[in-house]
Design an enzyme around this catalytic site. Structure first.
Site, PDB file in Angstrom:
ATOM      1  N   HIS A   1     -22.852 -13.897   8.852  1.00  0.00           N
ATOM      2  CA  HIS A   1     -24.065 -13.966   8.038  1.00  0.00           C
ATOM      3  C   HIS A   1     -25.079 -12.909   8.447  1.00  0.00           C
ATOM      4  O   HIS A   1     -24.959 -12.258   9.490  1.00  0.00           O
ATOM      5  CB  HIS A   1     -24.690 -15.359   8.130  1.00  0.00           C
ATOM      6  CG  HIS A   1     -25.183 -15.739   9.495  1.00  0.00           C
ATOM      7  ND1 HIS A   1     -26.396 -15.319  10.004  1.00  0.00           N
ATOM      8  CD2 HIS A   1     -24.622 -16.515  10.466  1.00  0.00           C
ATOM      9  CE1 HIS A   1     -26.567 -15.814  11.220  1.00  0.00           C
ATOM     10  NE2 HIS A   1     -25.501 -16.543  11.527  1.00  0.00           N
TER      11      HIS A   1
ATOM     12  N   CYS B   1     -21.909 -18.186  15.637  1.00  0.00           N
ATOM     13  CA  CYS B   1     -21.711 -17.417  14.412  1.00  0.00           C
ATOM     14  C   CYS B   1     -21.731 -15.916  14.703  1.00  0.00           C
ATOM     15  O   CYS B   1     -22.165 -15.475  15.762  1.00  0.00           O
ATOM     16  CB  CYS B   1     -22.778 -17.760  13.385  1.00  0.00           C
ATOM     17  SG  CYS B   1     -22.649 -19.417  12.708  1.00  0.00           S
TER      18      CYS B   1
END
Length: 216
Positions: free
Chosen positions: A169, A185
Site C-alpha cells: 500500500h 505490510c
C-alpha cells in the site's frame, strides 16, 4: 495548495498509520513543519490528487527504475525482498521494475507466497486485532483520504482464498521507504503504488522473501 493540504492532513494522520511507526522524518529535514521540503507537486487523481515526493530527499537506490533480474519468477509476478527493501515487478527478458519499499519491523515481517486478492483505490482503513492490542487507542476506522494510512492504492494479499491481512500500500510517511518500520505490510510511495496498481491485475502472484531474490 494540494501539496500543502497533504502536509497539514499528514500531521494529523501520521501517528495512525496501519503497518505504522512513530518514526519522524530524518533530523536534517525536521523543522517547525517536519514535512517541509518533502513534496514538489502533485499528480491529478480522483478523488484526491497524489502528492509527489522530492526524490532528492531519498537514497537513489529506492527510486523506481528498470533493473536486471536473475530470479526464476515469471514475468508479471511481484517479488518483495524484505532485506533489500525493494519490490520487483518481473518483466520479460530478465528485467524488472524495481521500487523502494518500507517493510515490517523486526519480528513483524511476513514472508511467503500469496496473490493479489483484490485492489483498492484510495481505500478506507481499519486496524487489525493485533494493532489494537498493541495500541488500544487506535481509531476503529479511517475513511479514504490524504491522511489515510493506506495511501492512494492498496493490493490485498490473499492465501487459499482468505485475506492474510497484509497489504502492499501507499504511505503518508515517505521517509520510511527503505526502513523496517511497519507492522508487516509493504509500504510504497503513493506515486509508486499507483504505478504498480495500474500494471498488475487481481490474481497476480506475490513472493515475499528474505535473503535475496532466489528463494522464499
Amino acid at each position: 495548495m494540494i501539496v500543502r493540504r497533504f502536509l497539514v492532513l499528514g500531521l494529523m494522520g501520521a501517528s495512525l498509520a496501519a503497518c505504522q511507526t512513530a518514526q519522524m522524518p530524518p533530523q536534517s529535514v525536521a523543522s517547525a513543519d517536519p514535512y517541509a521540503g518533502w513534496y514538489v507537486g502533485a499528480v491529478e487523481d480522483k478523488p484526491f490528487n497524489i502528492p509527489i515526493v522530492d526524490r532528492r530527499k531519498m537514497e537513489p537506490q529506492y527510486a523506481r527504475q528498470v533493473v536486471e533480474y536473475k530470479g526464476m519468477e515469471k514475468p508479471g509476478s511481484i517479488v518483495v525482498d524484505i532485506d533489500d527493501k525493494h519490490l520487483y515487478l518481473v518483466q520479460p527478458d530478465q528485467k524488472a521494475i524495481r521500487y523502494g519499499v518500507g517493510v515490517g519491523k523486526q519480528g513483524f515481517s511476513w514472508k511467503g507466497v500469496a496473490s493479489v486478492g483484490r485492489k483498492g483505490v484510495w481505500p478506507a482503513w481499519s486496524p487489525t486485532k493485533t494493532m489494537v492490542r498493541i495500541k488500544p487507542d487506535l481509531p476503529s476506522y479511517r475513511e479514504a483520504g490524504l491522511d489515510n494510512p493506506l495511501g492512494a492504492r492498496a493490493l490485498y494479499l490473499y492465501q487459499n482464498g482468505g485475506d492474510t491481512l497484509f497489504r502492499i500500500h501507499g504511505t503518508n510517511e515517505p521517509w520510511s521507504i527503505g526502513e523496517q518500520v511497519s507492522s508487516g505490510c509493504v509500504r510504497m510511495l503513493n506515486e509508486d503504488v499507483a504505478d504498480l496498481y495500474d500494471r498488475v491485475p487481481v490474481g497476480t502472484t506475490v513472493y515475499v522473501k528474505r535473503n535475496g531474490r532466489h528463494r522464499v
